[in-house]
Write a protein that holds these residues in place. Structure first.
Motif, PDB file in Angstrom:
ATOM      1  N   MET A   1       0.834  -1.189   0.000  1.00  0.00           N
ATOM      2  CA  MET A   1       0.000   0.000   0.000  1.00  0.00           C
ATOM      3  C   MET A   1       0.882   1.257   0.000  1.00  0.00           C
ATOM      4  O   MET A   1       1.901   1.317   0.662  1.00  0.00           O
ATOM      5  N   SER A   2       0.453   2.240  -0.751  1.00  0.00           N
ATOM      6  CA  SER A   2       1.219   3.470  -0.874  1.00  0.00           C
ATOM      7  C   SER A   2       1.050   4.362   0.347  1.00  0.00           C
ATOM      8  O   SER A   2       0.020   4.339   1.019  1.00  0.00           O
ATOM      9  N   ASN A   3       2.065   5.152   0.638  1.00  0.00           N
ATOM     10  CA  ASN A   3       1.971   6.147   1.710  1.00  0.00           C
ATOM     11  C   ASN A   3       1.155   7.347   1.278  1.00  0.00           C
ATOM     12  O   ASN A   3       0.672   8.098   2.110  1.00  0.00           O
ATOM     13  N   LEU A   4       1.030   7.557  -0.038  1.00  0.00           N
ATOM     14  CA  LEU A   4       0.329   8.719  -0.569  1.00  0.00           C
ATOM     15  C   LEU A   4      -1.118   8.369  -0.894  1.00  0.00           C
ATOM     16  O   LEU A   4      -1.390   7.355  -1.532  1.00  0.00           O
ATOM     17  N   VAL A   5      -2.027   9.238  -0.461  1.00  0.00           N
ATOM     18  CA  VAL A   5      -3.447   9.088  -0.778  1.00  0.00           C
ATOM     19  C   VAL A   5      -3.910  10.424  -1.344  1.00  0.00           C
ATOM     20  O   VAL A   5      -3.673  11.476  -0.749  1.00  0.00           O
ATOM     21  N   LEU A   6      -4.571  10.364  -2.502  1.00  0.00           N
ATOM     22  CA  LEU A   6      -5.091  11.565  -3.135  1.00  0.00           C
ATOM     23  C   LEU A   6      -6.606  11.485  -3.193  1.00  0.00           C
ATOM     24  O   LEU A   6      -7.164  10.575  -3.791  1.00  0.00           O
ATOM     25  N   TYR A   7      -7.248  12.433  -2.531  1.00  0.00           N
ATOM     26  CA  TYR A   7      -8.696  12.572  -2.635  1.00  0.00           C
ATOM     27  C   TYR A   7      -8.956  13.447  -3.841  1.00  0.00           C
ATOM     28  O   TYR A   7      -8.428  14.567  -3.941  1.00  0.00           O
ATOM     29  N   GLU A   8      -9.747  12.930  -4.779  1.00  0.00           N
ATOM     30  CA  GLU A   8      -9.930  13.636  -6.033  1.00  0.00           C
ATOM     31  C   GLU A   8     -11.326  13.425  -6.607  1.00  0.00           C
ATOM     32  O   GLU A   8     -12.078  12.572  -6.150  1.00  0.00           O
ATOM     33  N   LEU A   9     -11.609  14.220  -7.623  1.00  0.00           N
ATOM     34  CA  LEU A   9     -12.896  14.177  -8.311  1.00  0.00           C
ATOM     35  C   LEU A   9     -12.621  14.051  -9.799  1.00  0.00           C
ATOM     36  O   LEU A   9     -11.781  14.780 -10.342  1.00  0.00           O
ATOM     37  N   GLU A  10     -13.300  13.144 -10.457  1.00  0.00           N
ATOM     38  CA  GLU A  10     -13.153  12.954 -11.894  1.00  0.00           C
ATOM     39  C   GLU A  10     -13.492  14.249 -12.627  1.00  0.00           C
ATOM     40  O   GLU A  10     -14.481  14.901 -12.320  1.00  0.00           O
ATOM     41  N   GLY A  11     -12.627  14.649 -13.553  1.00  0.00           N
ATOM     42  CA  GLY A  11     -12.873  15.848 -14.336  1.00  0.00           C
ATOM     43  C   GLY A  11     -12.420  17.144 -13.684  1.00  0.00           C
ATOM     44  O   GLY A  11     -12.573  18.216 -14.257  1.00  0.00           O
ATOM     45  N   CYS A  12     -11.841  17.066 -12.500  1.00  0.00           N
ATOM     46  CA  CYS A  12     -11.369  18.253 -11.785  1.00  0.00           C
ATOM     47  C   CYS A  12      -9.988  18.640 -12.328  1.00  0.00           C
ATOM     48  O   CYS A  12      -9.053  17.854 -12.231  1.00  0.00           O
TER      49      CYS A  12
ATOM     50  N   PRO B   1      -8.233  18.889  -4.893  1.00  0.00           N
ATOM     51  CA  PRO B   1      -7.599  17.697  -4.330  1.00  0.00           C
ATOM     52  C   PRO B   1      -7.126  17.906  -2.892  1.00  0.00           C
ATOM     53  O   PRO B   1      -6.926  19.028  -2.452  1.00  0.00           O
ATOM     54  N   VAL B   2      -6.965  16.773  -2.215  1.00  0.00           N
ATOM     55  CA  VAL B   2      -6.387  16.748  -0.869  1.00  0.00           C
ATOM     56  C   VAL B   2      -5.395  15.589  -0.850  1.00  0.00           C
ATOM     57  O   VAL B   2      -5.709  14.493  -1.301  1.00  0.00           O
ATOM     58  N   LEU B   3      -4.216  15.848  -0.315  1.00  0.00           N
ATOM     59  CA  LEU B   3      -3.167  14.829  -0.253  1.00  0.00           C
ATOM     60  C   LEU B   3      -2.899  14.420   1.187  1.00  0.00           C
ATOM     61  O   LEU B   3      -2.843  15.258   2.083  1.00  0.00           O
ATOM     62  N   VAL B   4      -2.731  13.115   1.382  1.00  0.00           N
ATOM     63  CA  VAL B   4      -2.279  12.560   2.653  1.00  0.00           C
ATOM     64  C   VAL B   4      -0.964  11.834   2.367  1.00  0.00           C
ATOM     65  O   VAL B   4      -0.875  11.077   1.399  1.00  0.00           O
ATOM     66  N   ASP B   5       0.047  12.110   3.174  1.00  0.00           N
ATOM     67  CA  ASP B   5       1.342  11.449   3.051  1.00  0.00           C
ATOM     68  C   ASP B   5       1.758  10.991   4.449  1.00  0.00           C
ATOM     69  O   ASP B   5       2.374  11.726   5.209  1.00  0.00           O
ATOM     70  N   GLU B   6       1.366   9.771   4.786  1.00  0.00           N
ATOM     71  CA  GLU B   6       1.629   9.224   6.120  1.00  0.00           C
ATOM     72  C   GLU B   6       3.121   9.222   6.452  1.00  0.00           C
ATOM     73  O   GLU B   6       3.516   9.495   7.577  1.00  0.00           O
ATOM     74  N   LYS B   7       3.945   8.928   5.464  1.00  0.00           N
ATOM     75  CA  LYS B   7       5.392   8.821   5.672  1.00  0.00           C
ATOM     76  C   LYS B   7       5.981  10.128   6.207  1.00  0.00           C
ATOM     77  O   LYS B   7       6.933  10.124   6.975  1.00  0.00           O
ATOM     78  N   HIS B   8       5.399  11.254   5.806  1.00  0.00           N
ATOM     79  CA  HIS B   8       5.921  12.560   6.210  1.00  0.00           C
ATOM     80  C   HIS B   8       4.939  13.332   7.092  1.00  0.00           C
ATOM     81  O   HIS B   8       5.016  14.560   7.178  1.00  0.00           O
ATOM     82  N   ASP B   9       4.014  12.629   7.728  1.00  0.00           N
ATOM     83  CA  ASP B   9       3.050  13.241   8.652  1.00  0.00           C
ATOM     84  C   ASP B   9       2.226  14.368   8.034  1.00  0.00           C
ATOM     85  O   ASP B   9       1.951  15.373   8.676  1.00  0.00           O
ATOM     86  N   VAL B  10       1.849  14.193   6.777  1.00  0.00           N
ATOM     87  CA  VAL B  10       0.953  15.152   6.112  1.00  0.00           C
ATOM     88  C   VAL B  10      -0.432  14.532   6.128  1.00  0.00           C
ATOM     89  O   VAL B  10      -0.667  13.496   5.526  1.00  0.00           O
ATOM     90  N   HIS B  11      -1.338  15.181   6.837  1.00  0.00           N
ATOM     91  CA  HIS B  11      -2.680  14.619   7.025  1.00  0.00           C
ATOM     92  C   HIS B  11      -3.741  15.560   6.476  1.00  0.00           C
ATOM     93  O   HIS B  11      -4.432  16.247   7.236  1.00  0.00           O
TER      94      HIS B  11
END
Length: 84
Positions: A1-12, A54-64
């Motif tokens: 599983m990736s450390n990066l998570v991107l919350y996104e919307l199609e067509g944005c 968009p919203v980015l989460v990067d667990e590896k670098h404590d970006v929530h």
């Protein structure tokens, strides 16, 4: 599983900008599609305190829950870009 998570919307277009940077840097990430309706975006609101994407989460670098595509792109470049 990736450390990066991107919350996104199609067509944005802002989400596309972030996806393009992720691809340019060859980064794996988990995509979480959000509903079109802001009132239904409970998960992204819990993560970032707002309903925009968009919203980015990067667990590896404590970006929530980093919002704003320009900020995300700059963060990705600074954190994962090559030092060349």
């Amino acid at each position: 599983m990736s450390n990066l998570v991107l919350y996104e919307l199609e067509g944005c277009p802002f989400c596309t900008k972030v996806r393009n940077k992720l691809a340019e840097l060859d980064l794996e990430y988990e995509s979480r599609k959000v509903p079109r309706s802001h009132s239904e975006r409970t998960e992204v609101k819990e993560v970032s305190g707002q309903t925009g994407v968009p919203v980015l989460v990067d667990e590896k670098h404590d970006v929530h829950g980093m919002p704003e595509s320009d900020d995300i792109v700059a963060y990705l470049e600074e954190t994962y870009g090559s030092a060349s």
